[in-house]
Design a protein around this motif. Structure first.
Motif, PDB file in Angstrom:
ATOM      1  N   GLY A 116       0.750  -1.374   0.017  1.00  0.00           N
ATOM      2  CA  GLY A 116       0.073  -0.077  -0.043  1.00  0.00           C
ATOM      3  C   GLY A 116       0.801   1.231  -0.097  1.00  0.00           C
ATOM      4  N   PRO A 159       2.857   4.070  -2.180  1.00  0.00           N
ATOM      5  CA  PRO A 159       3.221   4.487  -3.648  1.00  0.00           C
ATOM      6  C   PRO A 159       4.652   4.381  -3.841  1.00  0.00           C
ATOM      7  CG  PRO A 159       1.561   5.956  -2.630  1.00  0.00           C
ATOM      8  CD  PRO A 159       2.180   5.224  -1.401  1.00  0.00           C
ATOM      9  N   LEU A 195      -5.724  -0.862  -4.466  1.00  0.00           N
ATOM     10  CA  LEU A 195      -7.419  -0.584  -4.330  1.00  0.00           C
ATOM     11  C   LEU A 195      -7.536   0.574  -3.439  1.00  0.00           C
ATOM     12  CD1 LEU A 195      -8.312  -4.088  -3.183  1.00  0.00           C
ATOM     13  CD2 LEU A 195      -8.730  -2.867  -5.303  1.00  0.00           C
ATOM     14  N   LYS A 196      -6.417   1.448  -3.472  1.00  0.00           N
ATOM     15  CA  LYS A 196      -6.387   2.665  -2.737  1.00  0.00           C
ATOM     16  C   LYS A 196      -6.993   4.070  -3.432  1.00  0.00           C
ATOM     17  CE  LYS A 196      -4.141   1.104   0.608  1.00  0.00           C
ATOM     18  NZ  LYS A 196      -5.016   0.768   2.077  1.00  0.00           N
ATOM     19  N   PHE A 219      -5.618   6.765  -3.517  1.00  0.00           N
ATOM     20  CA  PHE A 219      -4.631   7.776  -4.061  1.00  0.00           C
ATOM     21  C   PHE A 219      -3.724   6.895  -4.839  1.00  0.00           C
ATOM     22  CE2 PHE A 219      -3.450   6.188   0.063  1.00  0.00           C
ATOM     23  CZ  PHE A 219      -2.282   5.339  -0.125  1.00  0.00           C
ATOM     24  N   GLY A 256       1.119   9.107  -5.368  1.00  0.00           N
ATOM     25  CA  GLY A 256       0.403   9.318  -4.065  1.00  0.00           C
ATOM     26  C   GLY A 256      -0.553  10.495  -4.224  1.00  0.00           C
ATOM     27  N   SER A 257      -0.478  11.053  -5.471  1.00  0.00           N
ATOM     28  CA  SER A 257      -1.525  12.177  -5.466  1.00  0.00           C
ATOM     29  C   SER A 257      -3.016  11.573  -5.624  1.00  0.00           C
ATOM     30  CB  SER A 257      -1.463  13.284  -6.765  1.00  0.00           C
ATOM     31  OG  SER A 257       0.120  13.381  -6.656  1.00  0.00           O
ATOM     32  N   MET A 258      -4.017  12.615  -5.459  1.00  0.00           N
ATOM     33  CA  MET A 258      -5.422  12.106  -5.578  1.00  0.00           C
ATOM     34  C   MET A 258      -5.662  12.377  -6.755  1.00  0.00           C
ATOM     35  SD  MET A 258      -6.229  11.213  -2.668  1.00  0.00           S
ATOM     36  CE  MET A 258      -7.804  10.966  -2.466  1.00  0.00           C
ATOM     37  N   LEU A 314     -11.503  16.416  -4.774  1.00  0.00           N
ATOM     38  CA  LEU A 314     -10.558  15.444  -4.478  1.00  0.00           C
ATOM     39  C   LEU A 314      -9.095  15.902  -4.551  1.00  0.00           C
ATOM     40  CD1 LEU A 314     -11.793  12.798  -3.102  1.00  0.00           C
ATOM     41  CD2 LEU A 314     -10.776  11.620  -5.264  1.00  0.00           C
ATOM     42  N   ALA A 315      -8.895  16.537  -5.737  1.00  0.00           N
ATOM     43  CA  ALA A 315      -7.426  16.984  -6.024  1.00  0.00           C
ATOM     44  C   ALA A 315      -7.663  18.560  -6.564  1.00  0.00           C
ATOM     45  CB  ALA A 315      -6.729  16.102  -7.048  1.00  0.00           C
ATOM     46  N   MET A 344       3.663  -0.690   7.924  1.00  0.00           N
ATOM     47  CA  MET A 344       3.073  -0.727   6.833  1.00  0.00           C
ATOM     48  C   MET A 344       2.120   0.798   6.668  1.00  0.00           C
ATOM     49  SD  MET A 344      -0.001  -3.407   5.728  1.00  0.00           S
ATOM     50  CE  MET A 344       1.092  -4.684   5.884  1.00  0.00           C
ATOM     51  N   LEU A 345       2.493   1.432   5.596  1.00  0.00           N
ATOM     52  CA  LEU A 345       1.718   2.650   5.094  1.00  0.00           C
ATOM     53  C   LEU A 345       0.472   2.132   4.539  1.00  0.00           C
ATOM     54  CD1 LEU A 345       4.475   4.833   3.870  1.00  0.00           C
ATOM     55  CD2 LEU A 345       3.227   5.354   5.884  1.00  0.00           C
ATOM     56  N   LEU A 346      -0.534   2.666   5.014  1.00  0.00           N
ATOM     57  CA  LEU A 346      -1.781   2.375   4.571  1.00  0.00           C
ATOM     58  C   LEU A 346      -2.684   3.507   4.131  1.00  0.00           C
ATOM     59  CD1 LEU A 346      -2.752  -0.412   6.906  1.00  0.00           C
ATOM     60  CD2 LEU A 346      -2.433  -0.670   4.406  1.00  0.00           C
ATOM     61  N   ARG A 366      -2.703   7.591   2.924  1.00  0.00           N
ATOM     62  CA  ARG A 366      -2.187   8.678   2.261  1.00  0.00           C
ATOM     63  C   ARG A 366      -1.564   9.581   3.193  1.00  0.00           C
ATOM     64  NH1 ARG A 366      -3.663  13.811  -0.754  1.00  0.00           N
ATOM     65  NH2 ARG A 366      -2.120  13.858  -2.426  1.00  0.00           N
ATOM     66  N   PHE A 368       2.135   9.518   4.312  1.00  0.00           N
ATOM     67  CA  PHE A 368       3.550  10.384   3.724  1.00  0.00           C
ATOM     68  C   PHE A 368       3.087  11.500   3.454  1.00  0.00           C
ATOM     69  CE2 PHE A 368       1.468   9.803  -0.320  1.00  0.00           C
ATOM     70  CZ  PHE A 368       0.894   8.537  -0.290  1.00  0.00           C
ATOM     71  N   GLY A 428      -5.570  17.081   2.488  1.00  0.00           N
ATOM     72  CA  GLY A 428      -6.469  17.850   1.637  1.00  0.00           C
ATOM     73  C   GLY A 428      -6.136  17.565   0.171  1.00  0.00           C
ATOM     74  N   GLY A 429      -6.702  18.156  -0.837  1.00  0.00           N
ATOM     75  CA  GLY A 429      -6.554  17.892  -2.018  1.00  0.00           C
ATOM     76  C   GLY A 429      -5.125  18.313  -2.840  1.00  0.00           C
ATOM     77  N   GLY A 430      -4.092  18.650  -1.919  1.00  0.00           N
ATOM     78  CA  GLY A 430      -2.943  18.705  -2.552  1.00  0.00           C
ATOM     79  C   GLY A 430      -2.651  20.197  -2.665  1.00  0.00           C
ATOM     80  N   THR A 488      -8.129  -8.501  -3.446  1.00  0.00           N
ATOM     81  CA  THR A 488      -6.822  -8.812  -3.444  1.00  0.00           C
ATOM     82  C   THR A 488      -6.434 -10.170  -3.202  1.00  0.00           C
ATOM     83  OG1 THR A 488      -6.713  -8.185  -1.154  1.00  0.00           O
ATOM     84  CG2 THR A 488      -6.076  -6.392  -2.487  1.00  0.00           C
TER      85      THR A 488
END
Lengths: 308, 188, 807, 244
Positions: free
Chosen positions: A67, A69, A177-178, A180, A185-187, A299-300, B1-3, B5, B8, B13-15, C536
């Motif tokens: 999971g 990126p 399945l995420k 992002f 890693g962007s939306m 979302l982005a 484990m990074l699950l 967003r 990181f 927010g949307g960036g 998965t």
């Protein structure tokens, strides 16, 4: 497997889509033409970079299954040269397109020549949404944060599109399945509902409708679940709504009432047209305007959806 | 484990924000006016399962203002992957069918017609009939004198249309009454 | 299904027999063709050429009711040509077991048959046991008393010529199917058998499937990806409704209903808990007391105590050997012995054989509650054509029920996947869910028994019963709870906690569960797993499309049953490219194995067929009513007077009743020379009550038809589209002739035998469309399941002068 | 660029999803049909069914062939029906220059039906109760909004395809090459002259009598059109010329 939108978008394809949306919705014509210019250049540049020197990034595709990126925490140092090339090309087209911003854009060009722009650091800050780095840089360069953000985003996109392209197979295999992007890693900036089943068998290929997300940055496309908000992963049927008009069943806007995020969506089962997705997103800016008016947020953040 | 967003990201927010469209020089007035005129309908998507054969194809039901407006095969269910057969595709008209039974109906002995009844009336009347039949016909012991607790004269048939939860309750209820004539589609 | 829908794609050979998958499980066929596109051979053996045949590599027409002859010939072929998978047969099946001297087979009958009771004494079919009561084995498979040799000799009689002579299949076609299918006897090849009602609806239904099971065991096709015995179950939740036992002879979880001879809980357990002294046998059913006691605990809650046998004594107990299924229920109703009852979502006046008798039988009821989405031939039986309603005494209720899209809950698909559906919209008008009705009604009955005690109120008033129907609460209750604090191994569970798996169920009343198979379907951490939509999978799982994280399946999320038979004694997959499980040196990876014990070669393993007492796949199956080896018998109504295998014409144990309306044609009856088979139609659902009321579906398939060959049509002077009358010993039906090359006459014993086919979805409540085809069919049944022989009866057909049912 | 259908009958299973979807989109009422000895129902195209799945079966060399043919208007590049109609009432039939859809208007009420019908080499036009001539409209109102025709959207098997004519031709040729390996008689029916391109696996006559342009006297499309157009031939504007 979805086809990466960016590199496949030849000039003609973009032009056709611009014309067709402009014809359908004249109110958006100025935006379609403006962003069409930028997307054309982005597409050209990405193709040029892809054909150039191979990237030398420390990417570990096995992280996808955990999971994470591909580019999370990875140094973009090796992309220095590509970022420079991209800056020059994209700044040029931005200046041509947005005369209102020319003052700030030309200041950035000067800063670049004076080697005051650290694209590696700014790109990292952009991907990690680090407001401190961007605002401090903007202040020191005497440009607005918005313009700096726009330029960094625009110059980074074609560079990362090449990364997305080269890892498309791994991303597909990993069944990410995420909500992002598995690459940067962007939306996502837009989603679409696909035409027919992934495993097209001779018999009953399916009604299609599988949902793909399109990354707002690198253009990576990945499959997601129909019943999940990509932002907060909410699966509650009563807290996800989509809106559309009766006249345009191929265009809709998916809203999560849990977190307030919205995402435009094209339904390719209904549509004969196959526009490049980012042109489609520009062609649906009226839906952004509608959603923002209702108090939802995108979302982005993209170049074209800042309707406030 | 990074699950997530957020793990990181420095900020949620949307960036990173971009300059607004108006700052770029676009006149948003006409776009906003256009958007304000849109007649946007909100609908939700609900996952369900086709009520026919036991492939159990998943269906996404589209619901607008509490009404079913469309159904489609669920593309995420790994078995049907969005495909439906003719019956599954007719789910909308089948569910919204005006011919459906909508009210409890009652036909009195020797009558030649149906009458509408309330649920309360119907359930009370049925409960009376069940108790009366059970009290009159309950078989406590068999010929050998073994305790058998059977209500042989009342039966229950069906149904594979029930959910598992409904099946479980129906079985429990029927055994409690002593029903032994119990059967359903699995045998035909 | 031992396997699941997607797994069909892993097969190298697909034998579709007794099923028309493309028309009746259309989406399943997607996976058949997926296999085909990867090189699998698809064979369709069926009396009628259908859309399944059109998409198969080849279609082989076969006379209805001769499947055992066809498959018995294949067993003979596999053994003669040495095509069986030797390691598998030796290690995982009971082929090496020695059978005791009491077993014998002469002229169509096994030893132990009593012609008076028409039953066998199956103790004659026991194994020869060693001092430890474990069956003796001959690993050379040479001993003439070993299962392998007995089987070989039994099926040596099924020669190509004899099989061809009775089935009507040419020797060339027989060889084509046998060759293609037997090729899956290679270690890295898999063949799957897809069947449906075309196998079950015969007086030899169970043995049809047994024969296929023997073939699958011989070829090493059970437990592997792309293999198995796969019933394409027809009805929407028929798997779940069978698991939860809406059947007289079971309680939820495939445990026997109590019989009168088992007066106490102890009696029940003594009679139902198998024992094995073989240390290599898991003998899973030895845990039955834990499952049964937990069920009682769930039914009666605090009123179920150790002291009162958890309420066992309150349960109804059936008479040993007595049958309470449709056949006998409707016969008793016909005799006036039944007062009233419930019919939930079912239209038996159209979909059960011998409708004329059934319709009359229903007139004898005092009251009837029919719960359905439409008024049907069943709810409206009192004003069927030709009957004066004033003469029908029955008090009838039609309660409107909800559609699947209108309710929350779970269903279980044919591959045992447990799947949640959400309420999209409320039911229309005053329609309600079955759950609402059952809970409300029972609460009213409970109140009445509390207010005014009548006959034995205890089992009713002491129930643990909800005040309101709530699907989520029920799903949890089915999973089961700890009813008190309990320590199992090192883990402490608190009262009220969900039971994590059936391995944690107890027989001391400390756990409750409405169905042990579903224990583990809800967990504290993941909630109701039927709601999981996680696609998965590991690369190994993805290679066979296992989808272990999508929803949940019983048992314990095991997607392919008997998967320990997919690996060799060391735990290495027979087919590494399509591995189901593999021992990585310390644990199993892939699917959830049939028990976590290490591979057999370690000496600590268990044999793969854990649900059988001895742990082996049963080539020799002593548990069936009519013998341990399937034998060809003709349908009860047959166009022949004899067959090439023995003098025993019919299944010696088939079930039937006698009344003035249960008339049977005699063998090769000159009045009824034609074989009739019945089936569904793509556009309509079963009895048709639902789909006939959708105008566009009715437009596409508007009226009852009979499919017949051009040869028969010519013989009878019938033209395509003519109105015809089909007549059996039990009734007459009008239909429109559909003369088609898709139906073929059969050459049987040198004589031409015609077969015709009809759907059964039309009924009189839809004006002018025709009426129940089941007025023709005979109510004669398989002795194991009491499933009726819908697929073969005798009729005659003639051109109609005028039609009254069809307009 | 006109739009075309590519109808790949090798994939068709006669589920009749297209037939039903067409009725639903066009809000056509159900017919009271009868069983006439075939699964093909209604038995023919009619004012309430612009689209019909035809069934045909043959026994050859002891093998059954069962063919399915989802019949509909071909939206000819040079539609003879349009010429016939316009010969009587100008403007009663049109051809959308964007999509290539051949459309009938209210004014077709004034046109002699039998003549129009017999001018169609595929026997498609039917007369509605109110006198209008009717047939498949290519869902032109959907297509012009960028949406797929209802029948194409409904098809679960990949039989029905729709898009730009060159793309559909390309797809058709690709599929033809593929199925030819197992079905050497496979062909595309009249691909050069129609916008509804059928792929059939066998002699088209085994599917239906007018799979390729046909009249009862057995003239080929070319001869047939030559005859039709002879007296009234005039230039067809706006769309690509037929190559035949």
């Amino acid at each position: 497997m979805p086809v990466l939108n960016g590199l496949g978008d030849c000039e003609q394809h973009i032009n056709d889509a611009v014309e067709s949306f402009a014809g359908k919705r004249p109110v958006l014509e100025p935006m379609l033409r403006a962003f069409g210019n930028i997307l054309r250049e982005k597409s050209r540049l990405a193709a040029q970079l892809a054909a150039g020197k191979p990237y030398d990034l420390a990417v570990d595709p096995s992280r996808l299954s955990r999971g994470v990126p591909l580019l999370a925490g990875v140094s973009l140092e090796p992309l220095q040269e590509q970022l420079n090339v991209s800056f020059n090309a994209m700044l040029n087209v931005l200046r041509k397109t947005f005369s209102d911003l020319d003052e700030e854009l030309s200041r950035l060009e000067i800063c670049y020549r004076e080697r005051k722009l650290d694209f590696v650091n700014l790109s990292r800050a952009y991907l990690e949404t680090d407001p401190r780095v961007l605002s401090e840089t903007a202040r020191s360069l005497m440009v607005s944060e918005g313009v700096l953000g726009m330029v960094v985003g625009v110059l980074l996109a074609p560079v990362l599109e090449v990364v997305a392209l080269s890892y498309a197979e791994q991303v597909h295999q990993a069944r990410w399945l995420k909500g992002f992007c598995p690459v940067c890693g962007s939306m996502p900036s837009i989603s679409y509902l696909g035409e027919s089943g992934e495993q097209a068998s001779e018999f009953l290929t399916g009604g299609g409708g599988q949902k793909y997300l399109h990354c707002s940055m690198c253009g990576c496309e990945w499959r997601t679940k129909r019943n999940m908000c990509p932002a907060c992963e909410n699966e509650d049927k009563d807290r996800r709504v989509y809106f559309q008009t009766e006249d345009d069943p191929a265009e809709r806007i998916d809203v999560c009432t849990e977190c307030g995020a919205y995402l435009p969506c094209m339904d390719f089962r209904e549509s004969v047209l196959r526009p490049p997705l980012e042109i489609a997103a520009v062609g649906m800016v009226h839906l952004d305007a509608w959603a923002c008016e209702k108090g939802y947020h995108p979302l982005a953040n993209t170049l074209w959806n800042q309707v406030r | 484990m990074l699950l997530n967003r957020r793990d990181f990201l420095k900020a949620a927010g949307g960036g990173v924000a971009c300059v607004s469209l108006s700052r770029m020089g676009f006149d948003l007035g006409p776009v906003k006016a256009y958007a304000a005129d849109l007649k946007m309908d909100g609908a939700k998507e609900v996952i369900s399962v086709c009520p026919f054969c036991s492939v159990s194809c998943h269906i996404i039901a589209h619901v607008k203002d509490g009404k079913l407006v469309n159904t489609e095969g669920d593309p995420d269910y790994p078995i049907n992957q969005g495909a439906l057969c003719a019956k599954g595709a007719a789910m909308l008209s089948m569910t919204r069918n005006p011919h459906r039974a909508m009210k409890p109906m009652y036909r009195a002995p020797h009558s030649d017609k149906w009458e509408e009844k309330s649920w309360d009336w119907a359930l009370n009347r049925i409960a009376d009939l069940v108790k009366e039949s059970r009290d009159k016909n309950f078989v406590e012991k068999n010929d050998k004198g073994q305790r058998v607790n059977r209500l042989e004269k009342v039966f229950a048939l069906g149904t594979s249309h029930m959910s598992n939860e409904e099946c479980s309750l129906t079985h429990q209820a029927m055994r409690a009454l002593g029903v032994v004539h119990m059967d359903h589609q699995a045998r035909i | 299904m031992t396997n699941h829908w997607i797994d069909i794609k892993n097969a190298d050979a697909i034998l579709i027999m007794g099923s028309n998958a493309a028309e009746h499980h259309p989406i399943s066929f997607k996976w058949v063709l997926d296999a085909k596109s990867r090189g699998a051979v698809v064979m369709h053996v069926d009396p009628k050429f259908s859309r399944t045949s059109a998409r198969a590599d080849f279609h082989v027409p076969l006379r209805s009711g001769t499947d055992i002859a066809f498959l018995g010939g294949m067993i003979n072929y596999i053994i003669e040509k040495d095509k069986y998978f030797k390691d598998y047969v030796l290690n995982y099946t009971n082929a090496s077991f020695l059978v005791d001297k009491g077993f014998d087979f002469k002229d169509g009958l096994f030893s132990g048959y009593d012609p008076k009771t028409r039953k066998y004494d199956s103790t004659k079919w026991a194994y020869e046991l060693d001092d430890n009561k474990v069956p003796k084995k001959d690993p050379t498979l040479k001993n003439p008393r070993c299962v392998f040799q007995l089987m070989k000799s039994h099926y040596s009689r099924y020669t190509l010529q004899k099989v061809s002579d009775i089935t009507g299949v040419s020797e060339e076609n027989l060889k084509k199917v046998y060759d293609n299918y037997a090729a899956t006897g290679a270690a890295d090849k898999a063949g799957t058998v897809l069947y449906a009602l075309g196998w079950t609806q015969h007086t030899v239904g169970v043995q049809n499937i047994r024969t296929a099971a023997i073939i699958q065991l011989l070829l090493g096709n059970v437990g592997v990806a792309g293999g198995g015995i796969n019933a394409l179950r027809g009805e929407p939740n028929v798997q779940g409704s069978t698991d939860h036992a809406l059947l007289y002879h079971l309680v939820p979880g495939y445990m026997s209903v109590p019989i009168a001879d088992w007066q106490t809980l102890e009696d029940y357990h003594k009679a139902n808990t198998p024992a094995s002294n073989d240390s290599q046998s898991a003998n899973w059913w030895q845990n039955k007391p834990k499952y049964f006691n937990s069920l009682l605990k769930a039914w009666y809650g605090d009123n179920a105590t150790k002291e009162n046998g958890f309420g066992y004594e309150m349960l109804p107990k059936i008479e040993k050997g007595q049958d309470y299924s449709y056949l006998f229920l409707f016969d008793r109703m016909y005799r006036g012995e039944i007062k009233g009852g419930f019919i939930f979502g079912l239209n038996p006046m159209n979909s059960v054989p011998n409708s004329n008798k059934l319709r009359k039988a229903m007139d004898n009821l005092d009251w009837l509650v029919s719960v359905d989405v439409h008024n049907s031939e069943t709810s409206d039986n009192w004003h069927r054509p030709g009957v004066d309603p004033k003469k029908v005494k029955t008090e009838v209720f039609l309660l409107p029920s909800a559609h699947r899209l209108e309710k929350d809950g779970t269903v279980t698909n044919s591959g045992r996947w447990h799947l949640w559906h959400y309420e999209a919209v409320p039911p229309p008008g005053e329609a309600r869910t079955f759950g609402y009705m059952v809970v409300e009604l029972m609460n009213r009955i409970r109140q009445r028994y509390k207010d005014k005690p009548g006959a034995f109120p205890d089992p009713i008033v002491k129930l643990d019963w909800p005040a309101k129907f709530d699907a989520e609460e029920m799903a949890k209750k089915i999973n089961g709870y700890f009813t008190q604090d309990k320590k199992i191994g090192d883990t402490e569970y608190k009262k009220g906690q969900l039971v994590p798996s059936f391995a944690a169920l107890q027989d001391d009343g400390s756990t409750s569960s409405l169905n042990w198979l579903y224990t583990g379907s809800v967990s504290e951490k993941e909630g109701i797993k039927a709601k999981k939509r996680d696609a998965t999978q590991t690369p190994m799982q993805a290679a066979i499309g296992l989808y272990p994280n999508w929803a949940w399946c019983w048992p314990v999320n095991r997607r392919i049953l008997y998967n320990r038979a997919s690996v060799d004694l060391q735990g290495k997959p027979y087919n590494p490219a399509k591995a189901v499980i593999e021992w990585d040196g310390s644990k199993w990876v892939g699917d959830v194995p049939d028990g976590g014990w290490p591979p057999l070669a370690t000496g600590k393993g268990k044999s793969p067929f854990i649900m059988t007492v001895h742990g082996y796949g049963q080539v020799f199956g002593p548990g069936r009513m009519e013998g341990p080896f399937p034998e060809h018998y003709e349908p009860v109504e047959t166009p022949v007077t004899g067959h090439p295998f023995s003098k025993q014409l019919h299944n010696p144990c088939f079930k039937s009743v006698t009344s003035d309306m249960d008339i049977l044609a005699k063998p090769a009856d000159p009045k009824y020379p034609i074989v009739l088979t019945t089936y569904s139609v793509t556009e309509h659902w079963c009895g048709g009550g639902e789909t006939r009321n959708v105008p566009n579906l009715l437009e596409a398939e508007p009226q009852l038809y009979v499919e017949m060959s051009p040869q028969l049509a010519q013989e009878k002077g019938i033209k395509n589209g003519d109105g015809v009358i089909i007549e059996s010993a039990r009734g007459k039906v009008e239909a429109i002739a559909m003369v088609t090359v898709r139906m073929r006459p059969f050459k049987i014993q040198g004589k031409l035998v015609h077969e015709i086919g009809m759907p059964f979805c039309f009924g009189w409540t839809t004006p002018g469309c025709g009426d129940s085809t089941n007025r023709l069919t005979a109510f004669v049944c398989d002795p194991n399941t009491t499933i009726p022989e819908f697929k073969a009866c005798l009729v005659n057909v003639r051109k109609a002068d005028k039609l009254t049912e069809i307009s | 660029m006109p739009k075309s259908f590519f109808i790949d009958t090798s994939r068709c299973t006669a589920c009749r999803g297209c037939q039903l979807a067409c009725k639903e989109w066009n809000e056509l009422p159900p017919n009271k049909t009868k069983q006439t000895g075939s699964h093909q129902n209604p038995p023919d195209l009619n004012p309430n069914n612009y689209k019909l799945v035809r069934f045909s079966e043959h026994l050859e060399n002891d093998t059954v062939q069962w063919y399915f043919f989802p019949d509909q208007c071909r939206h000819c590049l040079e539609p003879p029906c349009k010429d016939t109609i316009e010969g009587y009432v100008p403007g009663a039939a049109t051809q959308d220059p964007e999509t290539g859809a051949v459309l009938y208007t209210e004014k077709t009420k004034e046109v002699p039906f039998e003549e129009v019908r017999s001018s169609c080499p595929y026997d498609i036009p039917r007369k509605a109760a109110d006198g209008r001539l009717v047939k498949c409209t290519m869902c032109n109102e959907r297509v012009s909004r960028g949406l797929l025709p209802a029948c194409v959207k409904a098809c679960p098997t990949g039989t029905m395809n729709f898009g730009d004519r060159d793309k559909m031709l390309e797809l058709a040729k690709k599929r033809l090459a593929e199925v030819k390996k197992t079905h050497p008689k496979a062909m595309l029916a009249d691909a050069d002259s129609v916008n509804v391109i059928y792929l059939v696996l066998d002699d088209p006559k085994k599917y239906h009598k007018t799979v390729v342009a046909q009249r009862s006297d057995g003239l080929s499309r070319k001869q047939f059109l030559a005859q039709i157009f002879a007296p009234i031939r005039r230039p067809v504007e706006g769309i690509g010329q037929s190559k035949s």
